[in-house]
Design an enzyme around this catalytic site. Structure first.
Site, short mmCIF file in Angstrom:
data_model
loop_
_atom_site.label_atom_id
_atom_site.label_comp_id
_atom_site.label_asym_id
_atom_site.label_seq_id
_atom_site.Cartn_x
_atom_site.Cartn_y
_atom_site.Cartn_z
N ASN A 17 69.97 31.70 -29.86
CA ASN A 17 70.30 33.24 -29.31
C ASN A 17 71.82 32.79 -28.82
O ASN A 17 72.91 33.41 -29.15
CB ASN A 17 69.88 33.92 -28.15
CG ASN A 17 68.54 34.81 -28.90
OD1 ASN A 17 68.81 35.88 -29.83
ND2 ASN A 17 67.43 34.32 -28.50
N MET A 93 65.13 29.15 -18.55
CA MET A 93 63.67 29.05 -17.38
C MET A 93 64.14 29.09 -16.62
O MET A 93 63.15 28.37 -16.09
CB MET A 93 63.15 27.73 -19.02
CG MET A 93 62.85 28.84 -20.32
SD MET A 93 62.54 30.26 -20.75
CE MET A 93 60.51 29.59 -20.01
N HIS A 112 65.14 39.44 -24.29
CA HIS A 112 63.53 39.00 -24.33
C HIS A 112 62.58 39.61 -25.30
O HIS A 112 63.26 40.37 -25.91
CB HIS A 112 62.84 40.19 -22.75
CG HIS A 112 61.52 39.88 -23.07
ND1 HIS A 112 61.48 38.73 -22.24
CD2 HIS A 112 60.82 40.51 -23.03
CE1 HIS A 112 60.07 38.73 -21.67
NE2 HIS A 112 59.79 39.91 -22.51
N VAL A 147 61.40 39.99 -13.14
CA VAL A 147 61.71 39.52 -13.91
C VAL A 147 61.20 40.28 -14.83
O VAL A 147 60.30 41.32 -14.88
CB VAL A 147 60.84 38.13 -14.10
CG1 VAL A 147 60.64 37.71 -15.68
CG2 VAL A 147 61.25 37.28 -13.24
N LEU A 175 65.00 36.54 -35.69
CA LEU A 175 66.10 37.47 -36.58
C LEU A 175 66.09 38.20 -35.89
O LEU A 175 67.84 38.43 -35.89
CB LEU A 175 65.41 37.14 -38.14
CG LEU A 175 65.24 36.02 -39.60
CD1 LEU A 175 64.47 36.56 -40.02
CD2 LEU A 175 66.55 35.02 -38.92
C1 GRF Z 1 64.26 34.08 -26.96
O1 GRF Z 1 62.86 34.07 -28.24
C2 GRF Z 1 64.37 35.12 -26.17
O2 GRF Z 1 64.39 36.20 -26.22
C3 GRF Z 1 63.69 34.73 -25.07
O3 GRF Z 1 63.41 33.51 -25.37
C4 GRF Z 1 63.84 32.69 -26.36
C5 GRF Z 1 65.31 31.83 -26.77
O4 GRF Z 1 64.89 31.23 -27.50
N1 GRF Z 1 64.81 34.99 -23.57
P1 GRF Z 1 66.75 30.46 -28.36
O5 GRF Z 1 67.01 28.61 -26.85
O6 GRF Z 1 67.81 31.13 -28.31
O7 GRF Z 1 66.48 29.83 -29.79
#
Ligand code: GRF
Length: 218
Positions: A17, A93, A112, A147, A175
Site C-alpha cells: 500500500n 502493526m 483496513h 482499533v 488490488l
Molecule cells: C493490508 O492488507 C492493509 O489493509 C492492512 O495491512 C496490510 C498491509 O499490507 N492494514 P502491505 O504492507 O501494504 O502490503
C-alpha cells in the site's frame, strides 16, 4: 498552486500500500508528497522500495522503548522534525497511545481489509469466507483510539467468488486497496474529505455510483 501536504507512511512489513501511495504521488496534480517512510522494523521489506524511490526512511524500533508512550513520543518527534502534515498507516502493526491519536486527530488515516465496521482486527478474509458473505472489501478511515474504527473516508466492494480461499480473496481485496488508498489520501490531502460529527463529508461528489451485485443478475 496549493502546497502539497507532506505525508509520512508508517509500515511494518511488505509495504504494497505504501508503494501504491508513492506511485500515485508522482502524478503532477496529486495533492500530497511522500516525505517520509517510517517503520518499527528494520526488516520491513517496504523500506528498500522507499529508499530506491529516493524517499527519506527511518526505523524506530518499538523493542528499544520501555513503554508505548516513549515509542510514540519518538515517532511524534520524528514526524514534527520532518514537518509532516498527514500520517498514512499502511500495515503498521502497532497500536498507538490515546495521546498520539489525539495529537494527530483527523490527520492520520488507515487502510483496513474489510468493509468496516464488519471484521475489525485480523484474519478478515478467513472470517468473511466462514460467514459466507457475497461482498467483501476494504475501507480507508481516519484513525481513532479504538482499533479499526473512525470516520470512514472511502470503501471498495469486492465480490466473493465460488471456490475463493483466504489467499485468493486477500489478493483480490489487495488490488482494491491499492486503488482505494491513493484515492482516500487524495480526498483528505485536497481537503475534500472533512470530518463532521464523526462522519466524513466529501465535497464535490456528483457522479452516479456503480452498483455491485454478487452473484451477478445474469
Ligand atoms: C493490508 O492488507 C492493509 O489493509 C492492512 O495491512 C496490510 C498491509 O499490507 N492494514 P502491505 O504492507 O501494504 O502490503
Amino acid at each position: 498552486m496549493i502546497r502539497r501536504k507532506r505525508v509520512a507512511i508508517l509500515i511494518s512489513g511488505r509495504g504494497s500500500n505504501m508503494k501504491a501511495l508513492v506511485e500515485a504521488s508522482h502524478a503532477p496534480d496529486y495533492p500530497a508528497e511522500i516525505a517520509l517512510v517510517l517503520s518499527n522494523r528494520t526488516s520491513a521489506a517496504g523500506l528498500a522500495f522507499a529508499e530506491a524511490a529516493g524517499i527519506a526512511t527511518c526505523v524506530i524500533d518499538h523493542k528499544a522503548h520501555s513503554s508505548r508512550e516513549s515509542f510514540d513520543a519518538a515517532i511524534d518527534a520524528k514526524l514534527r522534525s520532518t514537518r509532516i502534515d498527514l500520517i498514512a498507516l499502511a500495515g503498521f502493526m502497532r497500536i498507538m497511545t490515546a495521546g498520539f491519536v489525539e495529537a494527530w486527530k483527523d490527520r492520520m488515516i488507515n487502510i483496513h481489509p474489510s468493509l468496516l465496521p464488519s471484521y475489525k482486527g485480523l484474519h478478515t478474509h478467513e472470517r468473511a469466507l466462514a460467514d459466507g458473505v457475497k461482498i467483501h472489501g476494504c475501507t480507508s478511515h481516519f484513525v481513532r483510539h479504538e482499533v479499526d474504527a473512525g470516520p470512514i473516508i472511502a470503501q471498495a466492494a469486492v465480490p466473493v467468488l465460488e471456490g475463493d480461499t483466504p489467499e485468493s480473496l486477500s489478493a483480490r481485496v489487495l488490488l482494491a486497496e491499492h486503488q482505494l488508498y491513493p484515492h482516500a489520501l487524495r480526498l483528505v490531502a485536497s481537503g475534500r474529505a472533512q470530518v463532521n460529527d464523526e462522519r466524513v463529508v466529501i465535497s464535490g461528489q456528483s457522479n452516479e455510483p456503480a452498483r455491485l451485485i454478487n452473484p451477478p443478475l445474469t
